[in-house]
Design a protein around this motif. Sequence first.
Motif, PDB file in Angstrom:
ATOM      1  N   GLU A  58     -12.162   1.806 -28.500  1.00  0.00           N
ATOM      2  CA  GLU A  58     -12.907   2.629 -27.555  1.00  0.00           C
ATOM      3  C   GLU A  58     -13.074   4.218 -27.488  1.00  0.00           C
ATOM      4  OE1 GLU A  58     -10.361   0.363 -26.209  1.00  0.00           O
ATOM      5  OE2 GLU A  58     -11.837  -1.166 -26.144  1.00  0.00           O
ATOM      6  N   ASP A  59     -11.612   4.577 -27.786  1.00  0.00           N
ATOM      7  CA  ASP A  59     -12.262   6.135 -28.091  1.00  0.00           C
ATOM      8  C   ASP A  59     -12.833   6.377 -29.203  1.00  0.00           C
ATOM      9  OD1 ASP A  59     -10.480   6.477 -25.742  1.00  0.00           O
ATOM     10  OD2 ASP A  59      -8.702   7.138 -27.138  1.00  0.00           O
ATOM     11  N   VAL A  60     -12.430   5.977 -30.488  1.00  0.00           N
ATOM     12  CA  VAL A  60     -12.608   6.505 -31.841  1.00  0.00           C
ATOM     13  C   VAL A  60     -14.393   6.064 -31.610  1.00  0.00           C
ATOM     14  CG1 VAL A  60     -13.033   6.357 -34.034  1.00  0.00           C
ATOM     15  CG2 VAL A  60     -10.889   6.029 -33.258  1.00  0.00           C
ATOM     16  N   PHE A  61     -15.094   4.401 -31.255  1.00  0.00           N
ATOM     17  CA  PHE A  61     -16.243   3.660 -31.618  1.00  0.00           C
ATOM     18  C   PHE A  61     -16.422   3.682 -30.183  1.00  0.00           C
ATOM     19  CE2 PHE A  61     -13.828   3.071 -35.331  1.00  0.00           C
ATOM     20  CZ  PHE A  61     -14.669   3.217 -36.202  1.00  0.00           C
ATOM     21  N   THR A  62     -18.269   3.597 -29.951  1.00  0.00           N
ATOM     22  CA  THR A  62     -18.404   3.674 -28.368  1.00  0.00           C
ATOM     23  C   THR A  62     -20.190   2.604 -29.104  1.00  0.00           C
ATOM     24  OG1 THR A  62     -19.062   5.824 -28.322  1.00  0.00           O
ATOM     25  CG2 THR A  62     -17.503   5.744 -27.454  1.00  0.00           C
ATOM     26  N   VAL A  63     -20.713   2.052 -28.392  1.00  0.00           N
ATOM     27  CA  VAL A  63     -22.120   1.839 -28.267  1.00  0.00           C
ATOM     28  C   VAL A  63     -22.518   2.252 -27.725  1.00  0.00           C
ATOM     29  CG1 VAL A  63     -23.050  -0.579 -28.401  1.00  0.00           C
ATOM     30  CG2 VAL A  63     -20.849  -0.829 -28.635  1.00  0.00           C
ATOM     31  N   GLU A  64     -23.573   2.774 -27.771  1.00  0.00           N
ATOM     32  CA  GLU A  64     -25.080   3.609 -27.105  1.00  0.00           C
ATOM     33  C   GLU A  64     -26.580   2.470 -27.188  1.00  0.00           C
ATOM     34  OE1 GLU A  64     -25.475   8.115 -27.906  1.00  0.00           O
ATOM     35  OE2 GLU A  64     -23.072   7.672 -27.465  1.00  0.00           O
ATOM     36  N   ASP A  65     -27.012   2.530 -26.843  1.00  0.00           N
ATOM     37  CA  ASP A  65     -28.704   1.593 -26.806  1.00  0.00           C
ATOM     38  C   ASP A  65     -29.466   2.610 -27.280  1.00  0.00           C
ATOM     39  OD1 ASP A  65     -26.839  -0.386 -25.296  1.00  0.00           O
ATOM     40  OD2 ASP A  65     -28.221  -0.018 -23.027  1.00  0.00           O
TER      41      ASP A  65
END
Length: 65
Positions: A58-65
């Motif tokens: 989660e520190d490297v990849f995040t999901v955004e709408d």
Amino acid sequence: MIKNRIKEYRAIFDMKQEELARLVGVRRETIGNLEKGRYNPSLALAWRIAQVFKVPIEDVFTVED
């Protein structure tokens, strides 16, 4: 859309795209495309990248709408 901080973490670790690619088993172009948001990684690839940087995924990849 998946956002990532790969380039930021590479800078922290003073790592070139080629080195990260070798460590996670992909081509350098794949890392470049990930950084530019042109490609979303598989869960396995995202996990391997996070492992290289020794941080939670989660520190490297995040999901955004």
